[in-house]
Design a protein around this motif. Structure first.
Motif, PDB file in Angstrom:
ATOM      1  N   MET A 141     -10.173   0.645 -19.741  1.00 13.24           N
ATOM      2  CA  MET A 141     -10.485   1.863 -18.973  1.00 13.24           C
ATOM      3  C   MET A 141     -11.176   2.893 -19.849  1.00 13.24           C
ATOM      4  N   ARG A 142     -10.638   3.092 -21.053  1.00 12.11           N
ATOM      5  CA  ARG A 142     -11.213   4.086 -21.965  1.00 12.11           C
ATOM      6  C   ARG A 142     -12.629   3.684 -22.358  1.00 12.11           C
ATOM      7  N   ARG A 143     -12.846   2.402 -22.671  1.00 15.79           N
ATOM      8  CA  ARG A 143     -14.166   1.931 -23.104  1.00 15.79           C
ATOM      9  C   ARG A 143     -15.201   2.128 -22.003  1.00 15.79           C
ATOM     10  N   ILE A 144     -14.822   1.858 -20.751  1.00 13.26           N
ATOM     11  CA  ILE A 144     -15.738   2.049 -19.629  1.00 13.26           C
ATOM     12  C   ILE A 144     -16.147   3.518 -19.515  1.00 13.26           C
ATOM     13  N   LEU A 145     -15.177   4.423 -19.550  1.00 11.87           N
ATOM     14  CA  LEU A 145     -15.480   5.851 -19.442  1.00 11.87           C
ATOM     15  C   LEU A 145     -16.355   6.336 -20.593  1.00 11.87           C
ATOM     16  N   VAL A 146     -16.016   5.955 -21.811  1.00 13.23           N
ATOM     17  CA  VAL A 146     -16.781   6.397 -22.980  1.00 13.23           C
ATOM     18  C   VAL A 146     -18.206   5.870 -22.906  1.00 13.23           C
ATOM     19  N   LYS A 147     -18.360   4.600 -22.555  1.00 13.19           N
ATOM     20  CA  LYS A 147     -19.691   3.999 -22.499  1.00 13.19           C
ATOM     21  C   LYS A 147     -20.556   4.664 -21.430  1.00 13.19           C
ATOM     22  N   VAL A 148     -20.003   4.870 -20.247  1.00 12.17           N
ATOM     23  CA  VAL A 148     -20.783   5.496 -19.173  1.00 12.17           C
ATOM     24  C   VAL A 148     -21.180   6.913 -19.557  1.00 12.17           C
ATOM     25  N   ILE A 149     -20.234   7.694 -20.044  1.00 12.81           N
ATOM     26  CA  ILE A 149     -20.521   9.095 -20.342  1.00 12.81           C
ATOM     27  C   ILE A 149     -21.470   9.245 -21.525  1.00 12.81           C
ATOM     28  N   ARG A 150     -21.281   8.457 -22.563  1.00 12.59           N
ATOM     29  CA  ARG A 150     -22.124   8.610 -23.760  1.00 12.59           C
ATOM     30  C   ARG A 150     -23.469   7.906 -23.661  1.00 12.59           C
ATOM     31  N   GLU A 151     -23.499   6.738 -23.035  1.00 14.36           N
ATOM     32  CA  GLU A 151     -24.717   5.935 -23.048  1.00 14.36           C
ATOM     33  C   GLU A 151     -25.531   6.021 -21.763  1.00 14.36           C
ATOM     34  N   HIS A 152     -24.946   6.607 -20.715  1.00 17.11           N
ATOM     35  CA  HIS A 152     -25.649   6.704 -19.440  1.00 17.11           C
ATOM     36  C   HIS A 152     -25.493   8.105 -18.846  1.00 17.11           C
ATOM     37  N   PRO A 153     -25.989   9.129 -19.565  1.00 21.20           N
ATOM     38  CA  PRO A 153     -25.831  10.502 -19.079  1.00 21.20           C
ATOM     39  C   PRO A 153     -26.495  10.717 -17.725  1.00 21.20           C
TER      40      PRO A 153
END
Length: 83
Positions: free
Chosen positions: A58-70
């Motif tokens: 769950m954490r990895r999904i949120l971090v990846k979306v927010i950081r890599e797909h603004p």
């Protein structure tokens, strides 16, 4: 080594370690937990075979979306409006 918290079982420590295993030790973490309810089909994807939550996933999904797909984050914010 003696358990500093005798009321916390070995199983507790195993689960805690598993939940934190993906964290970058240098990154500052928020002091609050974000607990959310999700639709069942999403929960099924984010749940391990033993029925426990897969916190690192769950954490990895949120971090990846927010950081890599603004752009995706902004699109979602626009859809939600003033929620």
């Amino acid at each position: 080594m003696r358990n500093p918290h005798p009321t916390m079982t070995e199983k507790f420590w195993e689960v805690a370690e598993r939940k934190l295993s993906d964290l970058d030790k240098k990154e500052k973490m928020a002091s609050v937990n974000y607990c959310i309810r999700v639709p069942q089909d999403i929960a099924d994807v984010l749940t391990r075979e033993d029925g426990t939550k897969n916190t690192p996933l769950m954490r990895r999904i949120l971090v990846k979306v927010i950081r890599e797909h603004p752009d995706l984050l902004e699109e979602i914010k626009q859809e939600l409006g003033d929620v």
